[in-house]
Every structure is written in structure tokens, then in C-alpha cells.
Scaffold this active site. Structure first.
Site, PDB file in Angstrom:
ATOM      1  N   ASP A  35       0.854  -1.189   0.000  1.00  0.00           N
ATOM      2  CA  ASP A  35       0.000   0.000   0.000  1.00  0.00           C
ATOM      3  C   ASP A  35       0.888   1.236   0.000  1.00  0.00           C
ATOM      4  O   ASP A  35       1.900   1.300   0.698  1.00  0.00           O
ATOM      5  CB  ASP A  35      -0.909  -0.012   1.240  1.00  0.00           C
ATOM      6  CG  ASP A  35      -2.065   0.960   1.105  1.00  0.00           C
ATOM      7  OD1 ASP A  35      -3.217   0.498   0.979  1.00  0.00           O
ATOM      8  OD2 ASP A  35      -1.815   2.195   1.107  1.00  0.00           O
ATOM      9  N   ILE A  36       0.496   2.249  -0.761  1.00  0.00           N
ATOM     10  CA  ILE A  36       1.293   3.476  -0.888  1.00  0.00           C
ATOM     11  C   ILE A  36       1.278   4.285   0.411  1.00  0.00           C
ATOM     12  O   ILE A  36       2.164   5.106   0.639  1.00  0.00           O
ATOM     13  CB  ILE A  36       0.774   4.314  -2.090  1.00  0.00           C
ATOM     14  CG1 ILE A  36       1.859   5.237  -2.606  1.00  0.00           C
ATOM     15  CG2 ILE A  36      -0.492   5.078  -1.725  1.00  0.00           C
ATOM     16  CD1 ILE A  36       1.525   5.856  -3.960  1.00  0.00           C
ATOM     17  N   ASN A  92     -12.807  -3.322   2.638  1.00  0.00           N
ATOM     18  CA  ASN A  92     -13.730  -2.193   2.718  1.00  0.00           C
ATOM     19  C   ASN A  92     -14.696  -2.286   1.543  1.00  0.00           C
ATOM     20  O   ASN A  92     -14.272  -2.511   0.407  1.00  0.00           O
ATOM     21  CB  ASN A  92     -12.959  -0.866   2.661  1.00  0.00           C
ATOM     22  CG  ASN A  92     -12.116  -0.640   3.901  1.00  0.00           C
ATOM     23  OD1 ASN A  92     -12.517  -1.012   4.997  1.00  0.00           O
ATOM     24  ND2 ASN A  92     -10.950  -0.036   3.736  1.00  0.00           N
ATOM     25  N   GLY A  98     -15.197   3.293   3.839  1.00  0.00           N
ATOM     26  CA  GLY A  98     -13.822   3.705   3.583  1.00  0.00           C
ATOM     27  C   GLY A  98     -13.247   3.185   2.284  1.00  0.00           C
ATOM     28  O   GLY A  98     -12.053   3.356   2.027  1.00  0.00           O
ATOM     29  N   GLN A  99     -14.072   2.551   1.430  1.00  0.00           N
ATOM     30  CA  GLN A  99     -13.532   2.105   0.146  1.00  0.00           C
ATOM     31  C   GLN A  99     -13.301   3.309  -0.751  1.00  0.00           C
ATOM     32  O   GLN A  99     -14.205   4.139  -0.944  1.00  0.00           O
ATOM     33  CB  GLN A  99     -14.487   1.112  -0.537  1.00  0.00           C
ATOM     34  CG  GLN A  99     -13.860   0.484  -1.787  1.00  0.00           C
ATOM     35  CD  GLN A  99     -14.760  -0.551  -2.454  1.00  0.00           C
ATOM     36  OE1 GLN A  99     -15.907  -0.773  -2.059  1.00  0.00           O
ATOM     37  NE2 GLN A  99     -14.221  -1.185  -3.493  1.00  0.00           N
ATOM     38  N   HIS A 105     -10.202  -5.612  -3.494  1.00  0.00           N
ATOM     39  CA  HIS A 105      -8.875  -5.789  -2.898  1.00  0.00           C
ATOM     40  C   HIS A 105      -9.041  -6.160  -1.435  1.00  0.00           C
ATOM     41  O   HIS A 105      -9.977  -5.723  -0.781  1.00  0.00           O
ATOM     42  CB  HIS A 105      -8.024  -4.523  -3.019  1.00  0.00           C
ATOM     43  CG  HIS A 105      -8.665  -3.286  -2.462  1.00  0.00           C
ATOM     44  ND1 HIS A 105      -9.590  -2.541  -3.164  1.00  0.00           N
ATOM     45  CD2 HIS A 105      -8.512  -2.650  -1.272  1.00  0.00           C
ATOM     46  CE1 HIS A 105      -9.970  -1.511  -2.441  1.00  0.00           C
ATOM     47  NE2 HIS A 105      -9.345  -1.549  -1.269  1.00  0.00           N
ATOM     48  N   HIS A 107      -6.925  -5.896   2.154  1.00  0.00           N
ATOM     49  CA  HIS A 107      -5.774  -5.354   2.876  1.00  0.00           C
ATOM     50  C   HIS A 107      -5.223  -6.452   3.785  1.00  0.00           C
ATOM     51  O   HIS A 107      -5.981  -7.070   4.547  1.00  0.00           O
ATOM     52  CB  HIS A 107      -6.207  -4.193   3.781  1.00  0.00           C
ATOM     53  CG  HIS A 107      -6.754  -2.993   3.073  1.00  0.00           C
ATOM     54  ND1 HIS A 107      -6.033  -1.824   2.912  1.00  0.00           N
ATOM     55  CD2 HIS A 107      -7.962  -2.752   2.501  1.00  0.00           C
ATOM     56  CE1 HIS A 107      -6.769  -0.923   2.290  1.00  0.00           C
ATOM     57  NE2 HIS A 107      -7.949  -1.458   2.024  1.00  0.00           N
TER      58      HIS A 107
HETATM   59  P1  5GP Z   1      -9.641   1.257   0.196  1.00  0.00           P
HETATM   60  O1  5GP Z   1      -9.645   2.551   0.974  1.00  0.00           O
HETATM   61  O2  5GP Z   1     -10.360   1.397  -1.129  1.00  0.00           O
HETATM   62  O3  5GP Z   1     -10.076   0.050   0.979  1.00  0.00           O
HETATM   63  O4  5GP Z   1      -8.107   0.959  -0.116  1.00  0.00           O
HETATM   64  C1  5GP Z   1      -7.408   1.567  -1.161  1.00  0.00           C
HETATM   65  C2  5GP Z   1      -5.964   1.574  -0.752  1.00  0.00           C
HETATM   66  O5  5GP Z   1      -5.204   1.862  -1.903  1.00  0.00           O
HETATM   67  C3  5GP Z   1      -5.614   2.658   0.283  1.00  0.00           C
HETATM   68  O6  5GP Z   1      -5.118   2.035   1.468  1.00  0.00           O
HETATM   69  C4  5GP Z   1      -4.566   3.516  -0.428  1.00  0.00           C
HETATM   70  O7  5GP Z   1      -3.519   3.928   0.427  1.00  0.00           O
HETATM   71  C5  5GP Z   1      -4.073   2.595  -1.531  1.00  0.00           C
HETATM   72  N1  5GP Z   1      -3.614   3.299  -2.713  1.00  0.00           N
HETATM   73  C6  5GP Z   1      -4.215   4.360  -3.315  1.00  0.00           C
HETATM   74  N2  5GP Z   1      -3.516   4.724  -4.406  1.00  0.00           N
HETATM   75  C7  5GP Z   1      -2.455   3.861  -4.496  1.00  0.00           C
HETATM   76  C8  5GP Z   1      -1.369   3.738  -5.426  1.00  0.00           C
HETATM   77  O8  5GP Z   1      -1.239   4.470  -6.408  1.00  0.00           O
HETATM   78  N3  5GP Z   1      -0.472   2.757  -5.173  1.00  0.00           N
HETATM   79  C9  5GP Z   1      -0.584   1.908  -4.114  1.00  0.00           C
HETATM   80  N4  5GP Z   1       0.364   0.980  -3.964  1.00  0.00           N
HETATM   81  N5  5GP Z   1      -1.601   1.994  -3.217  1.00  0.00           N
HETATM   82  C10 5GP Z   1      -2.519   2.959  -3.420  1.00  0.00           C
END
Ligand code: 5GP
Ligand code: ZN
Length: 119
Positions: A35-36, A92, A98-99, A105, A107
């Protein structure tokens, strides 16, 4: 068609190699990358290469692929050596939960004592 790449999807771009990512595992159907914005010492995302908007849509359309995501998440935990101490898997689903990226995906979080409670 179901599962087809979406041109406006960040994770489809990572699958296509159009956006770089630190990939830790991959096979023909899944990719796992860091994760970034890590929320724990280990924070890896495991995604199907096919595009589905969330885990439930993935599981409904391709249950074997949804199961493989969990197998890969377990392999990531073993590779990262967090399987002994314990780790957390989070899907999520929906903006209210929080998605932020609408490509399924999971985590994989660990490497530190995890806070108790779910919300
Ligand atoms: P969500 O919030 O949808 O469950 O998770 C999306 C995740 O993607 C977040 O934890 C966010 O930090 C990660 N993310 C967003 N943009 C990027 C990216 O460009 N590269 C990577 N490696 N992770 C990302
Ligand atoms: Zn996508």
C-alpha cells in the site's frame, strides 16, 4: 463483459503496469503489492487481475478467484512473517466503509499489535 479492465481504474492500471507498484507476489490471476500509505509495518493489498468493484461482486462472479485472493493473502502473511503473531484482512466495501478504490482488494495488515475492536 464482467471482469474486463476499466480505463478509469487505478488498480487496473497497476495490473497493466501503467502505474508502478512494489509487487511482492503475483500469479496469472492475482497481484499483491505494498500500500502506498501503509497503516501498519506490513500493509499489502491483494487484488484480482480481473476488475470487480468489490469483494462481494468478485465472489458472486468468480468464487474460485475470490478464494484464491484469500490463499494469496495467507501467503503474503507467511512471506512477511506476520502469520505467527497474527494479522488482519480487511475488505472495505462502499464509500461509507472507507472504500476509495472500486476494484476488489483485500488489505493484509500486521507487524504490530492490532487494536482490538472492529470499528
Ligand atoms: P480502500 O480505501 O479502497 O479500501 O483501499 C485503497 C488503498 O489503496 C488505500 O489504502 C490507499 O492507500 C491505496 N492506494 C491508493 N492509491 C495507491 C497507489 O497508487 N499505489 C498503491 N500501492 N496503493 C494505493
Ligand atoms: Zn480495476
Amino acid at each position: 463483459m464482467s471482469g474486463e479492465p476499466q480505463s478509469d481504474c487505478l488498480f487496473c492500471k497497476i495490473v497493466a503496469g501503467e502505474i508502478p507498484a512494489t509487487v511482492v507476489r503475483q500469479n496469472e490471476r492475482t497481484v499483491a503489492f505494498r500500500d502506498i500509505s501503509p497503516q501498519a509495518p506490513t500493509h499489502v493489498l491483494v487484488i484480482p487481475r480481473a476488475h470487480y468493484p468489490n469483494a462481494a461482486a468478485l465472489a458472486a462472479a468468480e468464487p474460485a478467484l475470490a478464494a484464491e485472493l484469500l490463499v494469496e493473502a495467507g501467503e503474503v502473511a507467511a512471506d512477511e512473517k506476520i502469520d505467527g503473531a497474527g494479522y488482519r484482512l480487511i475488505f472495505n466495501t462502499g464509500a461509507g466503509a472507507g472504500q476509495t478504490v472500486f476494484h476488489a482488494h483485500v488489505h493484509v495488515l500486521g507487524g504490530t499489535p492490532m487494536r482490538e475492536g472492529l470499528v
